[in-house]
Design a protein around this motif. Structure first.
Motif, PDB file in Angstrom:
ATOM      1  N   GLY A  82      45.055  36.137   5.064  1.00 44.08           N
ATOM      2  CA  GLY A  82      44.936  34.887   5.862  1.00 44.08           C
ATOM      3  C   GLY A  82      44.704  33.735   5.151  1.00 44.08           C
ATOM      4  N   ARG A  83      45.576  33.939   3.908  1.00 46.22           N
ATOM      5  CA  ARG A  83      45.239  32.743   2.509  1.00 46.22           C
ATOM      6  C   ARG A  83      46.481  32.014   2.719  1.00 46.22           C
ATOM      7  N   VAL A  84      46.994  31.156   2.935  1.00 42.95           N
ATOM      8  CA  VAL A  84      48.020  30.545   2.914  1.00 42.95           C
ATOM      9  C   VAL A  84      47.939  29.458   1.962  1.00 42.95           C
ATOM     10  N   GLU A  85      49.181  29.575   0.645  1.00 44.54           N
ATOM     11  CA  GLU A  85      48.868  28.973  -0.415  1.00 44.54           C
ATOM     12  C   GLU A  85      50.232  28.441  -0.603  1.00 44.54           C
ATOM     13  N   ILE A  86      50.289  27.009  -0.188  1.00 41.70           N
ATOM     14  CA  ILE A  86      51.503  26.405  -0.436  1.00 41.70           C
ATOM     15  C   ILE A  86      51.270  25.088  -2.102  1.00 41.70           C
ATOM     16  N   THR A 138      48.506  25.013  14.435  1.00 43.64           N
ATOM     17  CA  THR A 138      49.078  25.472  12.941  1.00 43.64           C
ATOM     18  C   THR A 138      48.317  24.275  11.922  1.00 43.64           C
ATOM     19  N   MET A 139      49.433  22.403  12.679  1.00 41.88           N
ATOM     20  CA  MET A 139      49.902  22.291  12.381  1.00 41.88           C
ATOM     21  C   MET A 139      48.514  21.392  12.332  1.00 41.88           C
ATOM     22  N   ALA A 140      46.818  21.944  12.397  1.00 41.26           N
ATOM     23  CA  ALA A 140      46.412  20.813  12.009  1.00 41.26           C
ATOM     24  C   ALA A 140      45.487  21.316  10.755  1.00 41.26           C
ATOM     25  N   ALA A 141      46.364  22.689  10.405  1.00 44.34           N
ATOM     26  CA  ALA A 141      45.145  23.074   9.299  1.00 44.34           C
ATOM     27  C   ALA A 141      45.895  22.195   7.938  1.00 44.34           C
ATOM     28  N   ASP A 142      44.885  22.405   6.891  1.00 40.34           N
ATOM     29  CA  ASP A 142      45.057  21.359   5.921  1.00 40.34           C
ATOM     30  C   ASP A 142      46.788  21.656   4.985  1.00 40.34           C
ATOM     31  N   TRP A 143      47.478  22.840   5.476  1.00 39.11           N
ATOM     32  CA  TRP A 143      48.886  23.116   4.750  1.00 39.11           C
ATOM     33  C   TRP A 143      49.767  23.083   5.761  1.00 39.11           C
ATOM     34  N   GLY A 144      49.737  22.801   7.717  1.00 40.64           N
ATOM     35  CA  GLY A 144      50.332  23.504   8.301  1.00 40.64           C
ATOM     36  C   GLY A 144      51.635  21.275   7.099  1.00 40.64           C
ATOM     37  N   GLU A 145      51.228  20.317   7.400  1.00 45.35           N
ATOM     38  CA  GLU A 145      52.729  19.378   7.627  1.00 45.35           C
ATOM     39  C   GLU A 145      52.865  19.579   6.095  1.00 45.35           C
ATOM     40  N   ARG A 146      52.439  19.738   5.032  1.00 45.65           N
ATOM     41  CA  ARG A 146      52.460  20.511   3.764  1.00 45.65           C
ATOM     42  C   ARG A 146      53.814  20.978   3.935  1.00 45.65           C
ATOM     43  N   LEU A 147      53.600  22.349   4.613  1.00 42.34           N
ATOM     44  CA  LEU A 147      54.504  23.455   4.817  1.00 42.34           C
ATOM     45  C   LEU A 147      55.973  23.157   5.383  1.00 42.34           C
ATOM     46  N   VAL A 148      55.665  22.328   6.585  1.00 43.41           N
ATOM     47  CA  VAL A 148      56.904  21.258   7.276  1.00 43.41           C
ATOM     48  C   VAL A 148      57.397  20.879   6.338  1.00 43.41           C
ATOM     49  N   ARG A 149      57.065  19.727   4.783  1.00 46.94           N
ATOM     50  CA  ARG A 149      57.492  19.369   4.249  1.00 46.94           C
ATOM     51  C   ARG A 149      58.239  19.904   3.641  1.00 46.94           C
ATOM     52  N   ALA A 150      57.533  20.245   2.806  1.00 45.12           N
ATOM     53  CA  ALA A 150      58.109  21.232   1.843  1.00 45.12           C
ATOM     54  C   ALA A 150      59.255  22.716   2.165  1.00 45.12           C
ATOM     55  N   LEU A 151      59.256  23.318   3.347  1.00 48.23           N
ATOM     56  CA  LEU A 151      60.509  23.780   3.326  1.00 48.23           C
ATOM     57  C   LEU A 151      61.784  23.138   4.181  1.00 48.23           C
TER      58      LEU A 151
END
Length: 481
Positions: free
Chosen positions: A477-481, A326-339
């Protein structure tokens, strides 16, 4: 492979020195009783205790009590209570045997032995890893849910009747200890809950108050001086052990280990320095004793555990299976930092730096040697997110602060509850019932929040609408952050 090839004390003699325990198990005695025989305890508290014994020369041994799994008890006994821990490092795995566990009991079948240990003057520490649901707390009061079936059955049982809850067994054991005039004892929760020490103390006290014991008032008076419930923060990522993990441990050891565990290199233990009796010198292995664990507790609960839950539900929506994936997805790191950025204003100022903490999380979650399953992390979501997300959400919304990441996280969790392969949850039936074929999304979200015991949030029209608006994208299945 024959029984002779099984990990046990005799087999230790054939292992290379770097694979052996840090302490000779034969030199330890039971001075700690632990409830919960899962992988996390074996990869965390048992390791700290082994190192404390080895470095102090004090015989701090653990007898572990399994609330349910008699099979694990048998397997551990077959191995003389030895097992291996493999640290999954990016530069290569490191395996060694842990020797601090010296006894294994099943809570029901071995009830008399468990009770004897709980009153033993040599036992001065009890620890627990029984997950949030093992506390049987009422969502509305935070106290013991005495109407819960298992709790009610324990309370109705006679003096010698079977007790099936850890709270009941612990309360009965402490009561017997108080009646016997045994020395003080420390009861240490190692579960991921805010104020876990106070939470454990409350449900135990509530159980005793609800009991039919004629001396319950005297027991509670004695406990006020003789039993400590310090708060703690525990941290180490311990994935479920796979067949491949067991094969790798066998290859490293040259003997079969049916109970091998794995973990990341990182581990942390922060404890409130409020003990009533002797304890292992865990600080010799890096444990931190502080006057107040709340800053560490909230940082870990809301940033690490909160991010973990979010990754689990987002990753599942996107068809992924592990945290690293999940961290390898283009939004994985962005999700952790944004949260982390959204939640950090709710943390005490004297805790760890949230930006640096988020940096560490990204490194830990990305560890390619870890295969932490999203399904494992996503279990018991109705209990976990109530602790990990909702208090911060309430605080931010009370300030008038926008909460887009937490709203999206709630939508991902909500989406997970509708699927046939939803993670296991004690409220699964009630959650699934919220998804009627003709129910509008906002009504579903409102019903789900009420199942969580969050009627206040269910009445927040703006929040409900924002969560409902996120559902269509997640369903595809779309994750939009």
């Amino acid at each position: 492979m024959s029984a002779d090839d099984l990990l046990n004390r005799e087999a230790l003699l054939r292992l290379a020195p770097e694979l052996r325990p840090a302490v000779d198990p034969a030199e330890l005695r039971t001075r700690v009783v632990h409830f919960g025989l899962g992988a996390f305890h074996r990869a965390h508290q048992a390791v700290f205790t082994e190192q404390a014994a080895a470095r102090s020369g004090e015989p701090w041994g653990i007898t572990a009590v399994a609330p349910r799994s008699a099979a694990t008890v048998r397997a551990l006994r077959d191995q003389d209570c030895l097992y291996s821990l493999t640290e999954r490092r990016p530069d290569g795995h490191r395996t060694r045997v842990v020797g601090s566990v010296v006894g294994a009991l099943a809570m029901g079948p071995d009830a008399k032995t468990v009770d004897a240990l709980l009153t033993d003057p040599e036992v001065t520490v009890m620890t627990l890893t029984v997950t949030e649901k093992g506390y049987h707390r009422s969502p509305s009061t935070g106290g013991l849910d005495t109407a819960a079936g298992p709790v009610a059955a324990d309370l109705a049982a006679g003096p010698d009747g079977p007790l099936t809850t850890v709270v009941g067994r612990l309360a009965a054991g402490l009561a017997a200890r108080m009646r016997a005039g045994a020395p003080p004892i420390n009861v240490v929760s190692c579960d991921n809950m805010a104020d876990n020490g106070a939470a454990l103390g409350r449900v135990v006290h509530d159980y005793i108050r609800a009991s039919a014991w004629p001396d319950r008032a005297e027991i509670l008076d004695r406990m006020a001086e003789a039993v400590a419930f310090p708060a703690t923060v525990v941290d180490r990522i311990v994935p479920a052990t796979s067949d491949a993990d067991r094969a790798a441990a066998e290859a490293a050891l040259g003997v079969r280990d049916a109970l091998s565990v794995t973990g990341e290199p990182y581990r942390q233990w922060v404890l409130e320095d409020s003990f009533a009796a002797p304890r292992p010198p865990w600080e010799l292995d890096g444990a931190l004793f502080v006057p107040d664990v709340a800053p560490y507790q909230l940082t870990k609960l809301r940033l690490l555990n909160g991010s973990h839950s979010a990754l689990a539900y987002f990753g599942a929506a996107a068809g992924l299976t592990t945290i690293a994936g999940t961290m390898a997805a283009d939004w994985g790191e962005r999700l952790v930092r944004a949260l982390c950025a959204e939640v950090s204003p709710t943390l005490p100022a004297d805790g760890p730096d949230p930006v640096a903490y988020a940096d560490d999380l990204v490194v830990r979650f990305r560890n390619p040697a870890m295969h932490h399953l999203l399904r494992q992390i996503g279990t018991d979501g109705s209990l976990k997110i109530t602790e990990r997300w909702l208090p911060a959400l309430r605080e931010l919304r009370a300030r008038g602060t926008s909460t887009p990441v937490l709203e999206l996280a709630l939508a991902a969790w909500a989406d997970s509850t509708r699927r046939a392969d939803a993670p296991a949850d004690p409220a699964a039936e009630a959650l699934a019932a919220c998804w009627g074929p003709s129910t509008r999304p906002a009504e579903t979200v409102r019903a789900l929040l009420r199942v969580l015991g969050a009627a206040d949030l269910a009445d927040d029209e703006a929040l409900v609408a924002a969560v409902a608006d996120r559902l269509p994208a997640l369903r595809t299945g779309r994750v939009e952050i």
